[in-house]
Design a protein around this motif. Structure first.
Motif, PDB file in Angstrom:
ATOM      1  N   LYS A  38       0.831  -1.209   0.000  1.00  0.00           N
ATOM      2  CA  LYS A  38       0.000   0.000   0.000  1.00  0.00           C
ATOM      3  C   LYS A  38       0.864   1.257   0.000  1.00  0.00           C
ATOM      4  CE  LYS A  38      -2.728  -0.261   3.481  1.00  0.00           C
ATOM      5  NZ  LYS A  38      -3.732  -0.343   4.550  1.00  0.00           N
ATOM      6  N   MET A  39       1.918   1.258   0.800  1.00  0.00           N
ATOM      7  CA  MET A  39       2.793   2.425   0.872  1.00  0.00           C
ATOM      8  C   MET A  39       3.476   2.675  -0.476  1.00  0.00           C
ATOM      9  SD  MET A  39       6.159   3.147   3.200  1.00  0.00           S
ATOM     10  CE  MET A  39       7.141   1.998   2.238  1.00  0.00           C
ATOM     11  N   PHE A  40       4.052   1.637  -1.074  1.00  0.00           N
ATOM     12  CA  PHE A  40       4.705   1.808  -2.368  1.00  0.00           C
ATOM     13  C   PHE A  40       3.693   2.228  -3.433  1.00  0.00           C
ATOM     14  CE2 PHE A  40       8.011  -1.342  -0.777  1.00  0.00           C
ATOM     15  CZ  PHE A  40       8.947  -0.357  -0.528  1.00  0.00           C
ATOM     16  N   GLY A  41       2.476   1.670  -3.355  1.00  0.00           N
ATOM     17  CA  GLY A  41       1.424   2.065  -4.295  1.00  0.00           C
ATOM     18  C   GLY A  41       1.081   3.538  -4.165  1.00  0.00           C
ATOM     19  N   ARG A  42       1.011   4.043  -2.927  1.00  0.00           N
ATOM     20  CA  ARG A  42       0.732   5.471  -2.720  1.00  0.00           C
ATOM     21  C   ARG A  42       1.822   6.343  -3.327  1.00  0.00           C
ATOM     22  NH1 ARG A  42      -0.584   6.446   3.473  1.00  0.00           N
ATOM     23  NH2 ARG A  42      -1.416   4.412   3.858  1.00  0.00           N
ATOM     24  N   PHE A  43       3.075   5.942  -3.139  1.00  0.00           N
ATOM     25  CA  PHE A  43       4.171   6.713  -3.732  1.00  0.00           C
ATOM     26  C   PHE A  43       4.061   6.719  -5.261  1.00  0.00           C
ATOM     27  CE2 PHE A  43       6.734   6.412   0.250  1.00  0.00           C
ATOM     28  CZ  PHE A  43       7.039   7.756   0.353  1.00  0.00           C
ATOM     29  N   LYS A  44       3.777   5.557  -5.827  1.00  0.00           N
ATOM     30  CA  LYS A  44       3.676   5.482  -7.282  1.00  0.00           C
ATOM     31  C   LYS A  44       2.510   6.322  -7.796  1.00  0.00           C
ATOM     32  CE  LYS A  44       5.873   0.982  -7.830  1.00  0.00           C
ATOM     33  NZ  LYS A  44       5.687  -0.412  -8.249  1.00  0.00           N
ATOM     34  N   VAL A  45       1.369   6.281  -7.103  1.00  0.00           N
ATOM     35  CA  VAL A  45       0.223   7.105  -7.496  1.00  0.00           C
ATOM     36  C   VAL A  45       0.566   8.582  -7.366  1.00  0.00           C
ATOM     37  CG1 VAL A  45      -2.117   7.799  -6.813  1.00  0.00           C
ATOM     38  CG2 VAL A  45      -1.556   5.386  -7.047  1.00  0.00           C
ATOM     39  N   ALA A  46       1.262   8.947  -6.307  1.00  0.00           N
ATOM     40  CA  ALA A  46       1.653  10.351  -6.107  1.00  0.00           C
ATOM     41  C   ALA A  46       2.535  10.833  -7.246  1.00  0.00           C
ATOM     42  CB  ALA A  46       2.372  10.509  -4.763  1.00  0.00           C
ATOM     43  N   PHE A  47       3.523  10.040  -7.609  1.00  0.00           N
ATOM     44  CA  PHE A  47       4.410  10.451  -8.693  1.00  0.00           C
ATOM     45  C   PHE A  47       3.674  10.494 -10.027  1.00  0.00           C
ATOM     46  CE2 PHE A  47       7.789   9.250  -5.682  1.00  0.00           C
ATOM     47  CZ  PHE A  47       8.550  10.409  -5.751  1.00  0.00           C
ATOM     48  N   LEU A  48       2.802   9.520 -10.275  1.00  0.00           N
ATOM     49  CA  LEU A  48       2.040   9.520 -11.515  1.00  0.00           C
ATOM     50  C   LEU A  48       1.092  10.712 -11.581  1.00  0.00           C
ATOM     51  CD1 LEU A  48       1.245   8.084 -14.148  1.00  0.00           C
ATOM     52  CD2 LEU A  48      -0.473   6.822 -12.833  1.00  0.00           C
ATOM     53  N   ALA A  49       0.343  10.968 -10.502  1.00  0.00           N
ATOM     54  CA  ALA A  49      -0.604  12.091 -10.489  1.00  0.00           C
ATOM     55  C   ALA A  49       0.120  13.422 -10.636  1.00  0.00           C
ATOM     56  CB  ALA A  49      -1.412  12.079  -9.191  1.00  0.00           C
ATOM     57  N   SER A  50       1.250  13.568  -9.966  1.00  0.00           N
ATOM     58  CA  SER A  50       1.972  14.834 -10.066  1.00  0.00           C
ATOM     59  C   SER A  50       2.576  15.007 -11.459  1.00  0.00           C
ATOM     60  CB  SER A  50       3.053  14.930  -8.997  1.00  0.00           C
ATOM     61  OG  SER A  50       3.986  13.900  -9.160  1.00  0.00           O
ATOM     62  N   GLU A  51       3.013  13.934 -12.083  1.00  0.00           N
ATOM     63  CA  GLU A  51       3.559  14.037 -13.438  1.00  0.00           C
ATOM     64  C   GLU A  51       2.466  14.395 -14.441  1.00  0.00           C
ATOM     65  OE1 GLU A  51       6.324  14.225 -16.416  1.00  0.00           O
ATOM     66  OE2 GLU A  51       6.642  14.161 -14.267  1.00  0.00           O
ATOM     67  N   VAL A  52       1.291  13.791 -14.298  1.00  0.00           N
ATOM     68  CA  VAL A  52       0.170  14.129 -15.188  1.00  0.00           C
ATOM     69  C   VAL A  52      -0.222  15.590 -15.003  1.00  0.00           C
ATOM     70  CG1 VAL A  52      -2.292  13.701 -15.615  1.00  0.00           C
ATOM     71  CG2 VAL A  52      -0.709  11.769 -15.392  1.00  0.00           C
ATOM     72  N   SER A  53      -0.325  16.046 -13.749  1.00  0.00           N
ATOM     73  CA  SER A  53      -0.702  17.443 -13.516  1.00  0.00           C
ATOM     74  C   SER A  53       0.379  18.394 -14.027  1.00  0.00           C
ATOM     75  CB  SER A  53      -1.000  17.698 -12.040  1.00  0.00           C
ATOM     76  OG  SER A  53       0.147  17.524 -11.250  1.00  0.00           O
ATOM     77  N   TYR A  54       1.633  17.990 -13.942  1.00  0.00           N
ATOM     78  CA  TYR A  54       2.715  18.817 -14.482  1.00  0.00           C
ATOM     79  C   TYR A  54       2.618  18.896 -16.001  1.00  0.00           C
ATOM     80  CZ  TYR A  54       7.387  20.243 -15.890  1.00  0.00           C
ATOM     81  OH  TYR A  54       8.434  20.882 -16.482  1.00  0.00           O
ATOM     82  N   GLN A  55       2.389  17.755 -16.646  1.00  0.00           N
ATOM     83  CA  GLN A  55       2.295  17.728 -18.106  1.00  0.00           C
ATOM     84  C   GLN A  55       1.090  18.513 -18.609  1.00  0.00           C
ATOM     85  OE1 GLN A  55       4.608  16.648 -20.169  1.00  0.00           O
ATOM     86  NE2 GLN A  55       5.879  15.884 -18.505  1.00  0.00           N
TER      87      GLN A  55
END
Length: 181
Positions: A38-55
Motif C-alpha cells: 500500500k505504501m509503495f502504491g501510494r508513492f507510485k500514485v503520487a508520482f504519476l498524479a503529479s507528473e500528469v498534472s505537471y504535463q
C-alpha cells in the motif's frame, strides 16, 4: 466488435496495467507485505498524479511542487483520539525552526526526549505526515517527542534542512526536556 465489448476490453487492459504498475515485488519473508504494498502504491500514485498534472500545466513550472503536494495529501496521518487525549500537542519554534511537540499530560518532572526527523530525503513530506507515529511514540513510551519541520529542497538547497535539524538537536541538548510553547 460492439462498443460495449471494446469498452470492456479497454477497461480491462487499463486496470491490468494499473495493477501491474502499482505492484512492487517484495521478499517473501517480510511480515507486513500488504502494508508495504500500500505504501509503495501510494508513492507510485503520487508520482504519476503529479507528473500528469505537471504535463497538463496545472503546477506551472514546478514539478517538485506537485509531487510534494500529492505525497503530503496521500500520506497525511493525524494522531488518534486516544493519543490526542493523553498528550499535550502544540506547534512552536525552537532555535528559529518550526516544530511540533508531543508531551504526555501525565508527565511529572523531567522526561527523556526524542527529536524526530521525518522522512522525505530533504524534499518531501512534513510533520503532518508523521503526526500519528510521533503521537503514538510519545504516548506509548511516555517521552517528549519533538518533530522537526525542516526546510525542504529545492527551494532551500542542502544543507538548509540539515542545519534546521542540527539547531533543534542543539536546543534539545541544551534545554533538556523543557520545550516551551
Amino acid at each position: 466488435m460492439g462498443k460495449c465489448t471494446a469498452l470492456f476490453v479497454v477497461s480491462g487492459v487499463l486496470l491490468a496495467g494499473l495493477g501491474y504498475m502499482l505492484y512492487t515485488p517484495l521478499p517473501a519473508h517480510l511480515a507486513n507485505q500488504w502494508q508495504l504494498q500500500k505504501m509503495f502504491g501510494r508513492f507510485k500514485v503520487a508520482f504519476l498524479a503529479s507528473e500528469v498534472s505537471y504535463q497538463l500545466g496545472l503546477n506551472g513550472n514546478e514539478r517538485m511542487y506537485g509531487i510534494r503536494k500529492t505525497i503530503n495529501y496521500l500520506f497525511k496521518n493525524s494522531a488518534t483520539e486516544e493519543d490526542q487525549a493523553a498528550l499535550e500537542i502544540y506547534d512552536t519554534e525552537l532555535n528559529g525552526v518550526p516544530v511540533r511537540v508531543y508531551k504526555p499530560k501525565s508527565a511529572k518532572g523531567a522526561l527523556p526526549g526524542l527529536v524526530y526527523y521525518h522522512g522525505g530525503g530533504w524534499t518531501v513530506m512534513n510533520i503532518a505526515t508523521y503526526d500519528a507515529q510521533c503521537a503514538h511514540i510519545a504516548r506509548k513510551t511516555n517521552i517528549i517527542v519533538i518533530s522537526v519541520e525542516y526546510r525542504l529542497a529545492p527551494e532551500n538547497p542542502f544543507p538548509a534542512g540539515f542545519d534546521d535539524c542540527v539547531q533543534v538537536a542543539l536546543y534539545a541538548l541544551q534545554k533538556g526536556s523543557r520545550p516551551q510553547p
